[in-house]
Every structure is written in C-alpha cells, then in structure tokens.
Design a protein around this motif. Sequence first.
Motif, short mmCIF file in Angstrom:
data_model
loop_
_atom_site.label_atom_id
_atom_site.label_comp_id
_atom_site.label_asym_id
_atom_site.label_seq_id
_atom_site.Cartn_x
_atom_site.Cartn_y
_atom_site.Cartn_z
N ASP A 126 -90.90 -48.39 67.77
CA ASP A 126 -89.87 -47.79 66.95
C ASP A 126 -89.26 -46.55 67.58
O ASP A 126 -88.42 -45.90 66.98
N SER A 127 -89.68 -46.21 68.79
CA SER A 127 -89.14 -45.02 69.44
C SER A 127 -87.83 -45.33 70.12
O SER A 127 -87.51 -46.47 70.40
N LYS A 128 -87.05 -44.29 70.38
CA LYS A 128 -85.76 -44.43 71.02
C LYS A 128 -85.80 -43.80 72.40
O LYS A 128 -86.51 -42.85 72.65
N ILE A 129 -84.97 -44.32 73.29
CA ILE A 129 -84.86 -43.78 74.63
C ILE A 129 -84.17 -42.44 74.56
O ILE A 129 -83.12 -42.30 73.94
N ASN A 130 -84.74 -41.44 75.20
CA ASN A 130 -84.17 -40.10 75.19
C ASN A 130 -83.24 -39.96 76.38
O ASN A 130 -83.62 -39.45 77.43
N ALA A 131 -82.01 -40.39 76.21
CA ALA A 131 -81.10 -40.46 77.34
C ALA A 131 -80.71 -39.10 77.88
O ALA A 131 -80.40 -38.96 79.06
N GLN A 132 -80.74 -38.03 77.03
CA GLN A 132 -80.29 -36.76 77.56
C GLN A 132 -81.20 -36.22 78.65
O GLN A 132 -80.78 -35.44 79.49
N ASN A 133 -82.46 -36.67 78.69
CA ASN A 133 -83.35 -36.21 79.75
C ASN A 133 -82.86 -36.67 81.11
O ASN A 133 -83.08 -36.01 82.12
N ILE A 134 -82.19 -37.82 81.15
CA ILE A 134 -81.74 -38.38 82.41
C ILE A 134 -80.63 -37.54 83.02
O ILE A 134 -80.49 -37.43 84.22
N HIS A 135 -79.84 -36.89 82.16
CA HIS A 135 -78.68 -36.17 82.64
C HIS A 135 -78.90 -34.66 82.69
O HIS A 135 -77.96 -33.92 82.97
N SER A 136 -80.09 -34.19 82.40
CA SER A 136 -80.33 -32.76 82.35
C SER A 136 -80.22 -32.13 83.72
O SER A 136 -80.50 -32.74 84.75
N ALA A 137 -79.80 -30.89 83.73
CA ALA A 137 -79.75 -30.04 84.93
C ALA A 137 -78.77 -30.55 85.99
O ALA A 137 -78.86 -30.17 87.14
N ASN A 138 -77.80 -31.38 85.60
CA ASN A 138 -76.85 -31.88 86.58
C ASN A 138 -75.96 -30.79 87.15
O ASN A 138 -75.38 -30.94 88.21
N THR A 139 -75.80 -29.69 86.40
CA THR A 139 -74.92 -28.62 86.85
C THR A 139 -75.65 -27.61 87.71
O THR A 139 -75.03 -26.70 88.25
N ALA A 140 -76.96 -27.71 87.84
CA ALA A 140 -77.74 -26.79 88.66
C ALA A 140 -77.85 -27.35 90.08
O ALA A 140 -77.10 -28.21 90.49
N SER A 141 -78.82 -26.81 90.85
CA SER A 141 -79.05 -27.31 92.19
C SER A 141 -79.47 -28.78 92.12
O SER A 141 -79.90 -29.24 91.07
N PRO A 142 -79.33 -29.52 93.23
CA PRO A 142 -79.62 -30.96 93.19
C PRO A 142 -81.00 -31.26 92.59
O PRO A 142 -82.01 -30.67 92.98
N VAL A 143 -81.03 -32.15 91.63
CA VAL A 143 -82.25 -32.50 90.92
C VAL A 143 -82.60 -33.95 91.23
O VAL A 143 -81.74 -34.83 91.19
N ILE A 144 -83.86 -34.20 91.53
CA ILE A 144 -84.33 -35.56 91.77
C ILE A 144 -84.82 -36.13 90.45
O ILE A 144 -85.73 -35.57 89.83
N GLN A 145 -84.22 -37.22 90.01
CA GLN A 145 -84.69 -37.91 88.82
C GLN A 145 -85.84 -38.81 89.22
O GLN A 145 -85.64 -39.76 89.98
N ALA A 146 -87.04 -38.51 88.76
CA ALA A 146 -88.25 -39.23 89.20
C ALA A 146 -88.83 -40.06 88.07
O ALA A 146 -88.94 -39.59 86.93
#
Length: 234
Positions: free
Chosen positions: A6-26
């Motif tokens: 019953d949980s939902k995918i937390n999509a905002q985590n995927i796009h966080s910190a895009n405006t900062a220094s390069p972030v590796i989505q792991a």
Amino acid sequence: MPDPIDSKINAQNIHSANTASPVIQALFGGTFDPIHYGHLRPVEALAQLVGLKQVILLPNHVPPHRPQPEASARQRLEMVRLAVQNNPLFTVDTRELERQSPSYTVETLKSFRQEIGEQHSLAFIIGQDSLQTLHTWYQWEKLLDICHLLVCSRPGYQSRLSAPGMQTWFEKHQISTPSLLSQKPHGYIYLAATPLLNISATDIRQRHQHGISCDDLLPPSIQNYIDSQGLYKK
C-alpha cells in the motif's frame, strides 16, 4: 498471492539536490530476506568513499536468479523500513514489489533513467558475488548504457572475473577515482574497498531455525520484528 503493497513511490527523492553540485543517484536492490548488517554497513562505507548523499533501497518481488523469499513482500518491506528509519542515507522505493513479474534490474534502471533524465549520474550497487555472475543477468550487457556499477567487496570472492570475456569487459570500464562517477551519467565500474562482512541472509534464517542468536548480524528492530512475526522457524 503476495501481500498487497500500500506504499507509494517517493518520486521527489529521485530529483532532490539537482540544483547543487553533481549528485549520484544510487540504487541498491535485494531480496532482503531479511535485511542485515552485511547489506547496510558496506553500503554506508561505500557512500563515504564515493560521496553518496542518498541510497535508494529496492526490495525485490520475484528475484529471477535465486530461490523465492520465505518472508512475504509486505514483511520484507517492513523490515527494510525498520532497518533504515533513523538513517538519513537511505530511502526505500517499492516499484519492484509492485510488479507481479520477475524483477529484472535492467528494466528497473530504465524506469529510473526515464525519471531523472539522460544527464544525471545513475549508479547501481552490487556485491562482488553478483559481479561474478553478472553475465547471467537478463540483458546484462545493457547495464552500463544506463548506469554505473558500484561494487562492494565480499569475502571469499576472487578479484578477477572467471567467465569468458568478462575480465576484459571489466577492465575496459573500471575506474579507480570515484570522483569520475559524477562527471558522466553511466558507463563506469568502481570496485570499492568496503568492509568484508561474512554475513548472509541464508545463515540468519538457519540460525533462527536452530534458535541461535543473530543479535550481532542485524539491527535489533529487525530481530524484534522477526520474533513478533514468527519468521524463519520451519
């Protein structure tokens, strides 16, 4: 039938910190039956080495390369959530649990790539044991077209790949400088000098069957949940 999720995918985590220094989505996938320190501590060490700000845990629904889980999908999800609830490094994504078909890594990675775009660095974390058998994975040859591979050391596994042609492939893509991972969206392999913890979920399940303590192998919250659910007592 597995328990509904019953949980939902937390999509905002995927796009966080895009405006900062390069972030590796792991991303770090697994059956997690149960999740234990052998999963968590090497990834925490890897995060320090590479500079990961967040690791998304991906519990599998139907793992295609190993026996089916003993705990239900809902139970394994709850154990993963309990294990990381006070650790800001980790978050949990349920998309693989919501599938009724086998969890093919390449398909999951494609879905993340579509969400974060073509320019952001995407990495998939595996153990050295998985690296040795990577050539058996569904469409494994496409993985580096989508992501980087971050490999955690595992006890008892050779540093060289034994399957024909795999060592050459590995050396072609291997890097020794983790800062390169954020400069390119995919295509590298980084073998990390993470702690060698000889812990396995199979051993934990067998210990529970024989009434042997697992307190040093997994977080107390997971041990309490296993006890409350009566898991692994065949």
